[in-house]
Design an enzyme around this catalytic site. Structure first.
Site, short mmCIF file in Angstrom:
data_model
loop_
_atom_site.label_atom_id
_atom_site.label_comp_id
_atom_site.label_asym_id
_atom_site.label_seq_id
_atom_site.Cartn_x
_atom_site.Cartn_y
_atom_site.Cartn_z
N CYS A 29 28.00 -0.33 -23.22
CA CYS A 29 27.28 -1.64 -23.71
C CYS A 29 28.38 -2.56 -23.34
CB CYS A 29 27.19 -1.61 -25.25
SG CYS A 29 25.71 -0.56 -25.64
N HIS A 51 27.14 -8.98 -26.88
CA HIS A 51 26.14 -7.68 -26.70
C HIS A 51 25.35 -7.65 -27.84
CE1 HIS A 51 24.70 -3.89 -26.03
NE2 HIS A 51 25.29 -3.23 -27.20
N ASN A 103 18.26 -3.57 -27.70
CA ASN A 103 19.77 -3.31 -27.24
C ASN A 103 19.59 -2.65 -25.97
OD1 ASN A 103 22.34 -2.40 -26.42
ND2 ASN A 103 23.04 -1.68 -28.51
O1 UT7 Z 1 25.74 -0.99 -28.67
C1 UT7 Z 1 26.41 -0.51 -29.64
C2 UT7 Z 1 25.02 0.44 -30.22
N1 UT7 Z 1 25.04 0.73 -31.81
C3 UT7 Z 1 25.01 -0.15 -32.61
O2 UT7 Z 1 24.98 -1.33 -32.36
C4 UT7 Z 1 24.78 0.50 -34.28
C5 UT7 Z 1 25.46 -0.48 -35.11
N2 UT7 Z 1 24.86 -0.07 -36.32
C6 UT7 Z 1 23.63 -0.38 -36.78
O3 UT7 Z 1 23.09 -1.41 -36.18
C7 UT7 Z 1 23.06 0.05 -38.11
O4 UT7 Z 1 24.07 0.74 -38.62
C8 UT7 Z 1 21.66 0.56 -38.26
C9 UT7 Z 1 20.71 -0.23 -37.78
C10 UT7 Z 1 21.72 1.69 -37.23
C11 UT7 Z 1 21.63 1.24 -39.62
O5 UT7 Z 1 21.41 0.16 -40.56
P1 UT7 Z 1 22.38 0.29 -41.87
O6 UT7 Z 1 22.27 -0.77 -42.81
O7 UT7 Z 1 23.90 0.80 -41.56
O8 UT7 Z 1 21.55 1.41 -42.42
P2 UT7 Z 1 22.00 3.00 -43.06
O9 UT7 Z 1 22.60 3.85 -41.85
O10 UT7 Z 1 23.15 2.57 -44.10
O11 UT7 Z 1 20.91 3.56 -43.68
C12 UT7 Z 1 20.48 3.02 -45.09
C13 UT7 Z 1 19.23 3.66 -45.55
C14 UT7 Z 1 19.34 5.15 -45.49
O12 UT7 Z 1 18.58 5.61 -46.65
P3 UT7 Z 1 19.29 6.06 -47.93
O13 UT7 Z 1 20.22 7.35 -47.50
O14 UT7 Z 1 19.93 4.89 -48.45
O15 UT7 Z 1 18.31 6.53 -48.70
C15 UT7 Z 1 18.58 5.47 -44.45
O16 UT7 Z 1 18.34 6.79 -44.10
O17 UT7 Z 1 18.28 3.22 -44.50
C16 UT7 Z 1 17.80 4.73 -43.95
N3 UT7 Z 1 17.14 4.32 -42.55
C17 UT7 Z 1 15.95 3.91 -42.47
N4 UT7 Z 1 14.89 3.39 -43.13
C18 UT7 Z 1 13.78 3.00 -42.55
C19 UT7 Z 1 18.00 4.53 -41.55
N5 UT7 Z 1 17.21 4.09 -40.57
C20 UT7 Z 1 15.91 3.73 -41.00
C21 UT7 Z 1 14.72 3.36 -40.30
N6 UT7 Z 1 13.63 3.04 -41.31
N7 UT7 Z 1 14.68 3.02 -38.93
#
Ligand code: UT7
Length: 335
Positions: free
Chosen positions: A119, A261, A291
């Protein structure tokens, strides 16, 4: 005057272009394949739709269309292009996809090669091209970011498949003896944190004959520790940008537009807050395209230059970050 400590050969920005595939993948459609919903995706990422390349489209097809449009805006003849750098992590030919773009553009005098920095790829390619130009040996360069992450997304992983889309963007940049509109840059990588975001070779074993084995060349899906990448971006991007502003003797108040980005709206907001840059100055199209890796920065630039929000002589601060880990920033004046 700020940005005027210009020595011999500088960089000017002559044109931009972009290409987006027609297929639209909405949050609602994603929620038909994994346990998620529009509300969750929009709140946590800011994304509503992304584009997916057609079966018969690839990175060089998309890159070619973006580059052609940048070349048209610059009003350049194909033969006058000296350099083409394609930033991509998803080449259609591992030996290099940039020469295919060169052939399609009929830019027969250009040197064309690929550069991979995920990225951050577009930013790294822009700075690489600028070094060629300021050497005095090359005059006109097309810098392209084109990625087709849909080919490598694990469409069963709701933690990552919601983020990514396909697309391409390009800039036409030219060496100048009169001015330099690229005021400065900062680039970094940290391989020790590289395991947070990967697109690994599968490392499958093959056998040529009984005594001689080999590693097959086949890639797995994107694997990502979303929380760690998020923390990395929110911490490192403001630091590298602040360093750059200091180094170039600019202040965040001097910046007309911040183009980050397009990873996650929450990252964009947090970086803007830390830098005390007003939300109105942070340009985004993340909601429409997600992205697109190396393509995000030129996609935003192209959209807001064509709709005339970005005007000639506007000061643009841009930053890319992602796998590697890699990150960087550049400060420039459009025109
Ligand atoms: O170019 C760089 C590329 N990468 C990035 O930019 C990634 C940067 N990170 C992010 O954008 C965020 O970390 C994500 C969008 C990937 C995830 O968001 P988050 O607020 O960090 O969520 P999390 O991983 O802490 O998950 C929170 C909860 C979890 O459930 P529990 O354990 O709290 O019950 C996940 O299982 O949300 C759940 N979860 C979802 N729920 C519904 C994770 N993905 C999803 C989903 N829909 N798509």
């Amino acid at each position: 005057m700020k940005g005027s400590n210009f020595a011999s050969i500088g960089i000017t920005f002559k044109g931009c272009g972009s290409y987006l595939p027609a297929q639209v993948l909405s949050n609602e459609k994603i929620s038909q394949i994994v346990e998620t919903n529009d509300e969750w995706i929009k709140t946590r990422t800011g994304i509503s739709n992304r584009r997916i390349a057609e079966i018969d489209e690839n990175v060089s097809d998309m890159g070619f269309k973006a580059a052609l449009s940048a070349m048209d805006m610059a009003n350049w003849a194909s033969e006058s292009v000296d350099l083409i750098i394609l930033a991509t992590s998803t080449p259609n030919d591992l030996f290099g996809s940039a020469p295919m773009i060169q052939a399609k553009l009929r830019a027969k005098n250009a040197l064309a090669f690929d550069l991979t920095a995920a990225c951050s790829g577009f930013l790294f390619a822009l700075i690489t091209a600028s070094q060629y130009l300021t050497s005095g040996k090359y005059k006109r360069a097309l810098v392209i970011g084109s990625d087709q992450l849909s080919s490598y997304v694990d469409w069963q992983d709701r933690g990552s498949c919601i983020l990514f889309g396909d697309g391409a963007g390009a800039l036409a940049i030219e060496a100048s003896h009169d001015q330099s509109n690229l005021f400065g840059f900062n680039l970094r990588t940290d391989g020790e944190r590289g395991s947070f975001l990967n697109l690994y070779n599968k490392n499958l074993n093959g056998k040529i004959i009984d005594q001689i084995k080999f590693r097959k060349g086949e890639f797995s899906n994107i694997s990502m520790n979303g929380q760690e990448v998020y923390k990395f971006a929110v911490r490192e991007v403001p630091i590298i940008i602040s360093d750059l502003l200091k180094k170039t003797d600019f202040d965040s108040a001097d910046v007309d537009w911040l183009i980050l980005h397009q990873a996650n709206q929450r990252i964009l907001d947090a970086v803007g807050e830390r830098l005390k840059i007003n939300k109105d100055k942070i340009l985004t199209n993340l909601n429409k395209y997600g992205n697109t890796s190396a393509a995000t920065i030129p996609l935003v630039l192209d959209e807001f230059i064509r709709n005339q929000k970005i005007k000639k002589n506007d000061i643009i601060l841009t930053s890319g970050f992602g796998a590697g880990l890699s990150w960087g920033a550049a400060l420039l004046k459009w025109g």
